[in-house]
Write an enzyme that holds these catalytic residues in place. Structure first.
Site, short mmCIF file in Angstrom:
data_model
loop_
_atom_site.label_atom_id
_atom_site.label_comp_id
_atom_site.label_asym_id
_atom_site.label_seq_id
_atom_site.Cartn_x
_atom_site.Cartn_y
_atom_site.Cartn_z
N HIS A 67 0.83 -1.20 0.00
CA HIS A 67 0.00 0.00 0.00
C HIS A 67 0.87 1.25 0.00
O HIS A 67 0.49 2.29 0.57
CB HIS A 67 -0.91 0.01 1.23
CG HIS A 67 -1.98 -1.02 1.20
ND1 HIS A 67 -2.75 -1.36 2.28
CD2 HIS A 67 -2.43 -1.81 0.19
CE1 HIS A 67 -3.62 -2.30 1.95
NE2 HIS A 67 -3.43 -2.60 0.68
N HIS B 285 -7.12 -0.36 3.30
CA HIS B 285 -6.41 -0.44 2.03
C HIS B 285 -6.48 0.93 1.35
O HIS B 285 -7.24 1.79 1.74
CB HIS B 285 -7.04 -1.53 1.16
CG HIS B 285 -7.00 -2.88 1.81
ND1 HIS B 285 -6.31 -3.94 1.29
CD2 HIS B 285 -7.56 -3.33 2.95
CE1 HIS B 285 -6.46 -4.99 2.08
NE2 HIS B 285 -7.21 -4.65 3.10
C1 LIG Z 1 -0.57 -7.00 -5.02
C2 LIG Z 1 -1.33 -5.82 -4.53
C3 LIG Z 1 -2.54 -6.00 -3.87
C4 LIG Z 1 -3.26 -4.89 -3.41
N1 LIG Z 1 -4.49 -5.07 -2.85
C5 LIG Z 1 -5.25 -4.00 -2.55
C6 LIG Z 1 -6.59 -4.15 -2.13
O1 LIG Z 1 -7.12 -5.25 -2.02
N2 LIG Z 1 -7.30 -3.02 -1.87
C7 LIG Z 1 -6.78 -1.76 -1.98
O2 LIG Z 1 -7.46 -0.78 -1.69
N3 LIG Z 1 -5.50 -1.60 -2.37
C8 LIG Z 1 -4.75 -2.68 -2.69
N4 LIG Z 1 -3.47 -2.50 -3.15
C9 LIG Z 1 -2.93 -1.15 -3.22
C10 LIG Z 1 -3.58 -0.29 -4.30
O3 LIG Z 1 -3.96 -1.08 -5.39
C11 LIG Z 1 -2.60 0.80 -4.71
O4 LIG Z 1 -2.24 1.57 -3.59
C12 LIG Z 1 -3.19 1.76 -5.73
O5 LIG Z 1 -3.89 1.08 -6.74
C13 LIG Z 1 -2.09 2.60 -6.33
O6 LIG Z 1 -2.66 3.58 -7.18
P1 LIG Z 1 -1.76 4.71 -7.82
O7 LIG Z 1 -2.64 5.51 -8.71
O8 LIG Z 1 -1.03 5.42 -6.75
O9 LIG Z 1 -0.65 3.95 -8.65
P2 LIG Z 1 -0.76 2.78 -9.70
O10 LIG Z 1 -2.11 2.20 -9.72
O11 LIG Z 1 0.39 1.91 -9.45
O12 LIG Z 1 -0.57 3.54 -11.09
C14 LIG Z 1 0.65 4.02 -11.57
C15 LIG Z 1 0.63 3.83 -13.07
O13 LIG Z 1 1.68 4.58 -13.65
C16 LIG Z 1 2.36 3.78 -14.60
N5 LIG Z 1 3.72 4.32 -14.68
C17 LIG Z 1 4.65 4.35 -13.70
N6 LIG Z 1 5.76 4.96 -14.14
C18 LIG Z 1 5.52 5.33 -15.42
C19 LIG Z 1 6.29 6.00 -16.40
N7 LIG Z 1 7.54 6.42 -16.16
N8 LIG Z 1 5.73 6.21 -17.61
C20 LIG Z 1 4.46 5.80 -17.89
N9 LIG Z 1 3.70 5.15 -16.99
C21 LIG Z 1 4.22 4.93 -15.76
C22 LIG Z 1 2.25 2.38 -14.06
O14 LIG Z 1 2.45 1.40 -15.04
C23 LIG Z 1 0.84 2.38 -13.49
O15 LIG Z 1 -0.12 2.03 -14.45
C24 LIG Z 1 -2.73 -3.58 -3.60
C25 LIG Z 1 -1.51 -3.40 -4.27
C26 LIG Z 1 -0.82 -4.51 -4.75
C27 LIG Z 1 0.46 -4.28 -5.48
#
Ligand SMILES: Cc1cc2nc3c(=O)[nH]c(=O)nc-3n(C[C@H](O)[C@H](O)[C@H](O)COP(=O)(O)OP(=O)(O)OC[C@H]3O[C@@H](n4cnc5c(N)ncnc54)[C@H](O)[C@@H]3O)c2cc1C
Length: 573
Positions: free
Chosen positions: A508, A552
């Site tokens: 997370h 989460h």
């Molecule tokens: C295995 C796992 C299980 C989880 N289970 C849960 C759950 O059950 N419930 C819950 O609430 N949370 C859960 N989480 C946590 C939650 O999913 C994340 O905290 C959240 O989705 C992250 O969102 P974000 O927008 O910060 O980043 P992300 O969703 O990681 O998005 C970042 C995006 O940017 C892209 N990116 C990165 N760098 C670049 C670049 N240089 N150029 C172009 N694209 C790039 C990536 O490919 C990605 O698509 C889990 C996480 C994991 C890994």
């Protein structure tokens, strides 16, 4: 939306009002919302492929098959000092939808106190629970599970939103564990009451798990909810393309970062585009600070040591990395196991979208523990939770199985009730820093887990309280001592030793581009999500979290994305 598989497919002279760097949970949500204004052209640049052709992302029961594949960044941390020098694998989704396309789908808004604390830290009253609730509801759509089971007493329909793009439901199985937990809430109601809806602001006790799964038994992600469901052809998605930097345009007093540099891969030419209005970085807890630092936004001496010219000196970029430390706790049990026949379950899902593959698990209850005020962890240390409505520990019940149980060689097989036992409000902090000036090089990730003693103390008390839960009369003949940690591990010293060897990050990760009050000498973005010291540039993802939620992370991200979308739209009026 219109999809492009690589930069060569992008229309020549394409002009966009907004460019979103990273099409993950936050990025795809904000892009979908902005593109609801059909006059605006919005471009997502996502490093990974589309979610559409990744079968396992659709089937809730196949979620664990996505980890360590090509749609995962597969990061590795440094040898963590708090974890006996163990280097941890760190999974992040690398496809449209980001982690929401491969996570466990648990949907938790956290507690009222989480949002009220975020408002206090940032000085922004609009982040209080009462004011964020309409935005959380705007994202949500309560649906019945794919088996059309009655949700009475599993969800309070007045709590969740009904008209948003993101499907939320509480699917359940007929496994006996669910009823045993309900009985335990009657026997131990003081500490483990039944919580009719865990998203109503006070998740303390035991409740039914809510998941981002739709009525067809398929995953609901930011990609399915905000890109597939709501967008028109004014939303363009450039896939398989890596953002190397954001670029300043012109020479104003505050650098106007409306430019984006990107490339198919490290060997291919770098291309540039300029957004007419704004660039929004949404690369997630690791990708976002990496993009900012590669762009010269970060701590001056660290950037200059790598030969990167500092454009905005901000020592907070990449710092404050926060994740919740978690260990799997196992109790010896004779309750019916949760093992499933995967082939039969998949056939059932394919035929009718029902059965174990349409759920995130066979045990459908989740436990939230608030430590009592006289708990040693809270008498020795300041309470790290944001208030009395917030739990300290989450117990996410996963399986009952012989699989996954690791005991000394020669031990008899043990069927274990297995759950992740997670400290929700850790005080330890890590960091993301660059290893080199090559934008494609993975950064150095220090999770910082268990570097503060209070985090260990909370986990120790969590284990002791879990032992109390499973000492409830209802479990007398079916749940016995812990096998991990072994029942004789009871002292502080022994529990510490166990935890340092067993704890993993719950995935997370947050707060590496933290939101702080406007004018603060710390933090990376202002409460309007703008990167301090810049114009034209915002961040919308978990990296901006001022604090962890009591649960989460995805619900918080959707809430922040809804808020950012409204602020951006307002600022363009
Ligand atoms: C295995 C796992 C299980 C989880 N289970 C849960 C759950 O059950 N419930 C819950 O609430 N949370 C859960 N989480 C946590 C939650 O999913 C994340 O905290 C959240 O989705 C992250 O969102 P974000 O927008 O910060 O980043 P992300 O969703 O990681 O998005 C970042 C995006 O940017 C892209 N990116 C990165 N760098 C670049 C670049 N240089 N150029 C172009 N694209 C790039 C990536 O490919 C990605 O698509 C889990 C996480 C994991 C890994």
């Amino acid at each position: 939306a219109v999809f492009f598989q690589g930069p060569e497919e992008l229309p020549k002279n394409a002009k966009y009002d907004f460019i979103i760097a990273g099409g993950g949970t936050g990025g795809a949500a904000v892009a979908g919302r902005l593109a609801q204004n059909r006059k605006w052209k919005v471009l997502i640049i996502e490093a990974g492929p589309s979610n559409l052709n990744v079968f396992a992302t659709r089937v809730p029961g196949l979620r664990s098959q996505l980890k360590s594949t090509i749609v995962d960044w597969n990061y590795t941390s440094i040898a963590e000092p708090g974890l006996n020098g163990r280097a941890m694998g760190y999974s992040r989704g690398r496809m449209l939808g980001g982690c929401s396309s491969h996570n466990t789908m648990v949907y938790t808004r956290g507690s009222k106190d989480d949002w009220n604390m975020r408002a206090e830290i940032t000085g922004d009253r609009d982040l209080t629970w009462d004011r964020m609730l309409p935005l959380l509801k705007k994202a949500e759509k309560l649906v019945q599970d794919s088996e059309n089971q009655r949700e009475q007493n599993h969800i309070d329909p007045s709590v969740l939103g009904h008209n948003g793009p993101l499907a939320v439901t509480a699917p359940y199985s007929s496994h006996p564990m669910n009823d045993l937990f309900l009985q335990a809430t009657k026997e131990l109601g003081d500490q483990f009451p039944f919580v009719p809806d865990m998203n109503s602001g006070r998740p303390i006790g035991i409740s039914w798990t809510q998941s981002t799964i739709d009525n067809k038994g398929e995953r609901s992600s930011s990609a399915t909810a905000y890109v597939e469901n709501m967008s028109g052809d004014n939303l363009h998605v450039l896939l398989n393309t890596y953002v190397t930097r954001v670029l300043p345009i012109g020479k104003g007093k505050k650098a106007e970062f409306r430019g984006v540099e990107f490339a198919l891969n490290a060997q291919s030419p770098k291309l540039q585009l300029e957004a007419k209005r704004e660039v929004i970085v949404a690369g997630g807890v690791i990708g976002t600070p990496q993009i900012l630092m590669n762009s010269g936004i970060g701590k001056r001496d660290e950037l200059e040591a790598l030969g990167i010219k500092t454009l905005v000196d901000n020592p907070s970029v990449g710092k404050n990395f926060t994740d919740q430390p978690s260990s799997t706790v196992m109790f010896n049990t004779t309750i019916q196991n949760t093992d499933i026949d995967m082939t039969a379950a998949l056939a059932e899902w394919n035929a009718t979208r029902t059965g174990p593959m349409s759920r995130a698990g066979e045990i459908n209850m989740i436990g939230w523990l608030r430590l009592p005020d006289d708990s040693p962890a809270l008498t020795q240390f300041a309470d790290p939770s944001p208030g009395k409505d917030a739990p300290h520990i989450e117990m996410f019940f996963k399986t009952i199985s012989t699989q996954g149980v690791v005991l000394p060689p020669g031990s008899p097989n043990v069927t274990a009730l297995q759950f992740s036992h997670t400290n929700l409000h850790p005080v330890s902090r890590g960091s993301v820093t660059l290893n080199s000036s090559d934008p494609f090089a993975p950064p150095k990730i220090d999770l910082g887990l268990l570097t503060e003693d209070v985090d260990l103390a909370i986990l120790r008390e969590g284990i002791r309280n879990a032992r109390k839960l499973f000492a409830a009369p209802v479990f007398a003949n079916s749940v016995f001592g812990t096998v991990s940690p072994a029942s004789n591990i009871t002292s502080d010293e022994d529990l510490n030793a166990y935890l340092r060897g067993a704890v993993v990050p719950i995935m997370h990760g947050a707060s590496t581009a933290m939101m702080s009050p406007r004018g603060a000498s710390w933090g990376v973005v202002d409460p309007d999500f703008r990167v301090k010291g810049t114009t034209g540039l915002r961040v919308v993802d978990a990296s901006i979290f001022p604090t962890m939620p009591s649960g989460h992370t995805q619900a918080s991200i959707y809430g922040f994305a809804e808020r950012a979308s409204e602020l951006i739209a307002d600022s363009c009026k």
